[in-house]
Design an enzyme around this catalytic site. Structure first.
Site, PDB file in Angstrom:
ATOM      1  N   LYS A  32       2.088  -3.372   7.319  1.00 15.33           N
ATOM      2  CA  LYS A  32       2.379  -3.559   5.884  1.00 15.33           C
ATOM      3  C   LYS A  32       3.837  -3.181   5.596  1.00 15.33           C
ATOM      4  CE  LYS A  32      -0.043  -4.615   2.911  1.00 15.33           C
ATOM      5  NZ  LYS A  32      -0.425  -5.945   2.349  1.00 15.33           N
ATOM      6  N   THR A  76       0.815  -1.215   0.000  1.00 17.24           N
ATOM      7  CA  THR A  76       0.000   0.000   0.000  1.00 17.24           C
ATOM      8  C   THR A  76       0.849   1.267   0.000  1.00 17.24           C
ATOM      9  OG1 THR A  76      -1.515   1.267   1.407  1.00 17.24           O
ATOM     10  CG2 THR A  76      -0.098  -0.292   2.536  1.00 17.24           C
ATOM     11  N   ASP A  77       0.274   2.354  -0.481  1.00 22.82           N
ATOM     12  CA  ASP A  77       0.984   3.646  -0.423  1.00 22.82           C
ATOM     13  C   ASP A  77       1.088   4.161   1.008  1.00 22.82           C
ATOM     14  OD1 ASP A  77      -1.690   4.359  -0.028  1.00 22.82           O
ATOM     15  OD2 ASP A  77      -1.749   5.881  -1.613  1.00 22.82           O
ATOM     16  N   GLU A  78       0.286   3.574   1.936  1.00 18.59           N
ATOM     17  CA  GLU A  78       0.274   4.090   3.317  1.00 18.59           C
ATOM     18  C   GLU A  78       1.607   3.885   4.031  1.00 18.59           C
ATOM     19  OE1 GLU A  78      -3.145   3.349   5.683  1.00 18.59           O
ATOM     20  OE2 GLU A  78      -4.504   3.542   3.985  1.00 18.59           O
ATOM     21  N   TYR A 108      -1.990  -0.527  10.952  1.00 25.54           N
ATOM     22  CA  TYR A 108      -2.122  -1.192   9.645  1.00 25.54           C
ATOM     23  C   TYR A 108      -0.908  -0.897   8.761  1.00 25.54           C
ATOM     24  CZ  TYR A 108      -3.379  -1.621   4.692  1.00 25.54           C
ATOM     25  OH  TYR A 108      -3.359  -1.895   3.350  1.00 25.54           O
TER      26      TYR A 108
HETATM   27  P1  NAD Z   1      -9.830  -7.265   1.956  1.00 29.71           P
HETATM   28  O1  NAD Z   1      -9.848  -6.990   3.419  1.00 29.71           O
HETATM   29  O2  NAD Z   1     -11.027  -6.966   1.141  1.00 29.71           O
HETATM   30  O3  NAD Z   1      -9.480  -8.810   1.705  1.00 29.71           O
HETATM   31  C1  NAD Z   1      -8.500  -9.485   2.426  1.00 29.71           C
HETATM   32  C2  NAD Z   1      -8.612 -10.954   2.104  1.00 29.71           C
HETATM   33  O4  NAD Z   1      -7.579 -11.635   2.806  1.00 29.71           O
HETATM   34  C3  NAD Z   1      -9.934 -11.599   2.537  1.00 29.71           C
HETATM   35  O5  NAD Z   1     -10.411 -12.476   1.556  1.00 29.71           O
HETATM   36  C4  NAD Z   1      -9.566 -12.355   3.799  1.00 29.71           C
HETATM   37  O6  NAD Z   1     -10.393 -13.494   4.035  1.00 29.71           O
HETATM   38  C5  NAD Z   1      -8.132 -12.755   3.486  1.00 29.71           C
HETATM   39  N1  NAD Z   1      -7.357 -12.978   4.702  1.00 29.71           N
HETATM   40  C6  NAD Z   1      -7.260 -12.182   5.791  1.00 29.71           C
HETATM   41  N2  NAD Z   1      -6.487 -12.766   6.741  1.00 29.71           N
HETATM   42  C7  NAD Z   1      -6.080 -13.958   6.223  1.00 29.71           C
HETATM   43  C8  NAD Z   1      -5.268 -15.000   6.704  1.00 29.71           C
HETATM   44  N3  NAD Z   1      -4.744 -14.959   7.937  1.00 29.71           N
HETATM   45  N4  NAD Z   1      -5.029 -16.063   5.902  1.00 29.71           N
HETATM   46  C9  NAD Z   1      -5.574 -16.111   4.655  1.00 29.71           C
HETATM   47  N5  NAD Z   1      -6.380 -15.185   4.165  1.00 29.71           N
HETATM   48  C10 NAD Z   1      -6.633 -14.088   4.930  1.00 29.71           C
HETATM   49  O7  NAD Z   1      -8.540  -6.507   1.418  1.00 29.71           O
HETATM   50  P2  NAD Z   1      -8.318  -5.731   0.044  1.00 29.71           P
HETATM   51  O8  NAD Z   1      -8.808  -4.344   0.180  1.00 29.71           O
HETATM   52  O9  NAD Z   1      -8.765  -6.571  -1.080  1.00 29.71           O
HETATM   53  O10 NAD Z   1      -6.707  -5.664   0.048  1.00 29.71           O
HETATM   54  C11 NAD Z   1      -5.933  -6.742  -0.466  1.00 29.71           C
HETATM   55  C12 NAD Z   1      -4.474  -6.388  -0.340  1.00 29.71           C
HETATM   56  O11 NAD Z   1      -4.188  -5.196  -1.053  1.00 29.71           O
HETATM   57  C13 NAD Z   1      -4.019  -6.141   1.099  1.00 29.71           C
HETATM   58  O12 NAD Z   1      -2.735  -6.701   1.253  1.00 29.71           O
HETATM   59  C14 NAD Z   1      -3.978  -4.626   1.219  1.00 29.71           C
HETATM   60  O13 NAD Z   1      -3.010  -4.243   2.168  1.00 29.71           O
HETATM   61  C15 NAD Z   1      -3.572  -4.252  -0.194  1.00 29.71           C
HETATM   62  N6  NAD Z   1      -4.033  -2.927  -0.647  1.00 29.71           N
HETATM   63  C16 NAD Z   1      -5.343  -2.578  -0.550  1.00 29.71           C
HETATM   64  C17 NAD Z   1      -5.770  -1.343  -1.043  1.00 29.71           C
HETATM   65  C18 NAD Z   1      -7.217  -0.913  -0.981  1.00 29.71           C
HETATM   66  O14 NAD Z   1      -7.526   0.246  -1.314  1.00 29.71           O
HETATM   67  N7  NAD Z   1      -8.152  -1.757  -0.602  1.00 29.71           N
HETATM   68  C19 NAD Z   1      -4.839  -0.473  -1.628  1.00 29.71           C
HETATM   69  C20 NAD Z   1      -3.488  -0.874  -1.689  1.00 29.71           C
HETATM   70  C21 NAD Z   1      -3.099  -2.109  -1.221  1.00 29.71           C
HETATM   71  O1  DAU Z   2      -4.157   3.989   0.395  1.00 29.17           O
HETATM   72  C1  DAU Z   2      -4.374   2.621   0.307  1.00 29.17           C
HETATM   73  C2  DAU Z   2      -5.214   2.165   1.479  1.00 29.17           C
HETATM   74  O2  DAU Z   2      -6.517   2.666   1.257  1.00 29.17           O
HETATM   75  C3  DAU Z   2      -5.233   0.652   1.642  1.00 29.17           C
HETATM   76  O3  DAU Z   2      -3.946   0.207   1.954  1.00 29.17           O
HETATM   77  C4  DAU Z   2      -6.202   0.260   2.766  1.00 29.17           C
HETATM   78  O4  DAU Z   2      -6.290  -1.159   2.838  1.00 29.17           O
HETATM   79  C5  DAU Z   2      -7.555   0.829   2.438  1.00 29.17           C
HETATM   80  O5  DAU Z   2      -8.465   0.543   3.486  1.00 29.17           O
HETATM   81  C6  DAU Z   2      -7.476   2.339   2.226  1.00 29.17           C
HETATM   82  O6  DAU Z   2      -7.178   3.035   3.478  1.00 29.17           O
HETATM   83  P1  DAU Z   2      -7.902   4.410   3.879  1.00 29.17           P
HETATM   84  O7  DAU Z   2      -7.812   4.561   5.329  1.00 29.17           O
HETATM   85  O8  DAU Z   2      -7.422   5.530   3.028  1.00 29.17           O
HETATM   86  O9  DAU Z   2      -9.404   4.034   3.370  1.00 29.17           O
HETATM   87  P2  DAU Z   2     -10.827   4.265   4.055  1.00 29.17           P
HETATM   88  O10 DAU Z   2     -11.855   3.921   3.024  1.00 29.17           O
HETATM   89  O11 DAU Z   2     -10.935   3.639   5.383  1.00 29.17           O
HETATM   90  O12 DAU Z   2     -10.871   5.851   4.273  1.00 29.17           O
HETATM   91  C7  DAU Z   2     -10.725   6.756   3.182  1.00 29.17           C
HETATM   92  C8  DAU Z   2     -10.793   8.171   3.748  1.00 29.17           C
HETATM   93  O13 DAU Z   2     -12.127   8.399   4.224  1.00 29.17           O
HETATM   94  C9  DAU Z   2      -9.885   8.400   4.931  1.00 29.17           C
HETATM   95  O14 DAU Z   2      -9.402   9.739   4.906  1.00 29.17           O
HETATM   96  C10 DAU Z   2     -10.806   8.225   6.143  1.00 29.17           C
HETATM   97  C11 DAU Z   2     -12.144   8.720   5.617  1.00 29.17           C
HETATM   98  N1  DAU Z   2     -13.342   8.082   6.226  1.00 29.17           N
HETATM   99  C12 DAU Z   2     -13.404   6.725   6.218  1.00 29.17           C
HETATM  100  C13 DAU Z   2     -14.478   6.070   6.794  1.00 29.17           C
HETATM  101  C14 DAU Z   2     -14.545   4.562   6.819  1.00 29.17           C
HETATM  102  C15 DAU Z   2     -14.355   8.858   6.766  1.00 29.17           C
HETATM  103  O15 DAU Z   2     -14.312  10.098   6.739  1.00 29.17           O
HETATM  104  N2  DAU Z   2     -15.432   8.208   7.323  1.00 29.17           N
HETATM  105  C16 DAU Z   2     -15.517   6.848   7.383  1.00 29.17           C
HETATM  106  O16 DAU Z   2     -16.528   6.339   7.940  1.00 29.17           O
END
Ligand code: NAD
Ligand code: DAU
Length: 349
Positions: A161, A132-134, A157
């Site tokens: 990562k 992730t970019d975080e 988180y």
């Molecule tokens: P998600 O939470 O939707 O899915 C996570 C998946 O991993 C689920 O299917 C869950 O069952 C599985 N999982 C969790 N713990 C596990 C374990 N112990 N063993 C096996 N499986 C397990 O997550 P997502 O948003 O699809 O993110 C996927 C990946 O991409 C993550 O590594 C996250 O850090 C990364 N990522 C997400 C975003 C985003 O915006 N969602 C952006 C950048 C990177």
């Molecule tokens: O940048 C990549 C990341 O983006 C991934 O690595 C994470 O897995 C993914 O969850 C996401 O993280 P964020 O914290 O940026 O996403 P989230 O959707 O939780 O929040 C987006 C923005 O919205 C953040 O500034 C917090 C705000 N927010 C979020 C929620 C859930 C609110 O204002 N209200 C809310 O209820």
């Protein structure tokens, strides 16, 4: 060329789009989805490809080292695309240990299994870590995250990562394990669990519930349509250089409050509500502790080196996403029943 590939976390949001893309695009590959099916994992996300001959689901927890080792021995994968993780920042604030366990120790278990199977003779193998970019921390009003930006994670988180990214690089450096890492910005699209901003707010607008905006709402994120992330993963898995990191982003920055207003207006149109109705649901609430102010990705390396660029505009992607949530009531009510209600009460009480 035939390959056997493990995709971890394939039942989750991004993982399910990656699994589908690989299963459909590479009929000669054997795609094995390893997922523990936590609250975020849902096999409904993959029901359209369930019976395909090149697809196998293995119910496996990456924290269970013995099970992971035996799956590596059984299938002898050529590649691992590792997405399994605890992924929600708010949950990492209330329960950091689950993140340290799965994101750090779980990744270490996969690395150990791959190291054991591939040894030093790992030519043609690849451990692809999806990050992730975080990990780069928070930006001020200007500037972008580059692949060379120093790590500065701010939440449990992102710290977990970052730790897993470091482990992957360390295994590459120490044991000559071929690897690539990508660091991506915020994804959105179908199958996104409604704890994250966009799907949570779509669901709340649908059901006329308050829209809980954290702090002043002026936090900024860079949004990418999930299928474009899956395409980037395909590109980097096949063509990325060993040992490299690639940033992936949408070239699409939005302040939360502006994005929420846009979402409200689009939903009003689609629901046939008078203009402005849903904006009335906006409710500013207490800020997220340690909230990162701004993320913005410079994705020029993957663009210049590998030719990847987002193919879906935000306008199209958001419209497709809203339509998907309007058409998939059963999916939404399934994932928002039970434990979700308790989570929601505690998070937004
Ligand atoms: P998600 O939470 O939707 O899915 C996570 C998946 O991993 C689920 O299917 C869950 O069952 C599985 N999982 C969790 N713990 C596990 C374990 N112990 N063993 C096996 N499986 C397990 O997550 P997502 O948003 O699809 O993110 C996927 C990946 O991409 C993550 O590594 C996250 O850090 C990364 N990522 C997400 C975003 C985003 O915006 N969602 C952006 C950048 C990177
Ligand atoms: O940048 C990549 C990341 O983006 C991934 O690595 C994470 O897995 C993914 O969850 C996401 O993280 P964020 O914290 O940026 O996403 P989230 O959707 O939780 O929040 C987006 C923005 O919205 C953040 O500034 C917090 C705000 N927010 C979020 C929620 C859930 C609110 O204002 N209200 C809310 O209820």
């Amino acid at each position: 060329m035939k390959k056997t590939i493990f995709i971890t976390g394939g039942a989750g949001f991004i993982g399910s789009h990656v699994v589908r893309l690989f299963v459909e695009k590479y009929p000669d590959y054997k795609i094995i989805n390893l997922d523990a099916l936590t609250y975020a994992g849902n096999l409904e996300n993959l029901k359209d490809i369930q019976g395909k001959p090149n697809y196998i689901f293995e119910h496996a927890d990456i924290n269970d080292a013995a099970k992971i080792n035996s799956l590596f021995t059984q299938y002898q994968p050529d590649g691992v695309i590792h997405l399994a993780a605890e992924s929600h920042v708010d949950r990492s604030i209330t329960d950091p240990n689950a993140f340290i366990q799965t994101n750090v120790m779980g990744t270490a278990n996969l690395l150990n299994a791959a190291k054991h199977l591939w040894g030093k003779n790992a030519e043609g193998k690849r451990f692809y870590h999806v990050s992730t970019d975080e990990v780069y921390g928070s930006l001020g009003e200007t500037g972008f995250f580059l692949e060379t930006t120093p790590y500065d994670p701010q939440s449990p988180y992102s710290a977990s990562k970052a730790a897993s990214d470091h482990l992957v690089r360390a295994y590459g450096n120490t044991y000559e394990m071929p690897f690539v890492i990508t660091n991506c910005s915020n994804n959105y699209g179908p199958n996104h669990f409604p704890e994250k901003l966009i799907p949570l707010f779509i669901n709340n607008i649908k059901t006329n519930k308050p829209l809980p905006v954290y702090g002043d709402g002026k936090y900024t994120r860079d949004w990418l349509f999930v299928k474009d992330h899956a395409r980037a993963i395909d590109t980097v898995f096949h063509n990325g250089r060993n040992g490299e990191t690639y940033n992936i982003g949408g070239f699409n920055e939005w302040q939360n409050i502006e994005l929420v207003k846009l979402l409200c207006d689009k939903m009003d149109e689609k629901l046939g509500r008078p203009a402005g109705t849903s904006q009335g649901l906006i409710s500013y609430i207490k800020d997220r502790p340690g909230h990162d102010r701004r993320y913005a990705i410079d994705a020029n390396k993957i663009n210049k080196e590998l030719g990847w660029y987002p193919s879906v505009t935000f306008e199209e992607g958001l419209s497709l996403t809203i339509d998907w949530y309007m058409e998939n009531d059963a999916w939404l009510s399934n994932v928002t029943s039970g434990a979700y209600q308790k989570y929601y009460q505690e998070q937004y009480k």
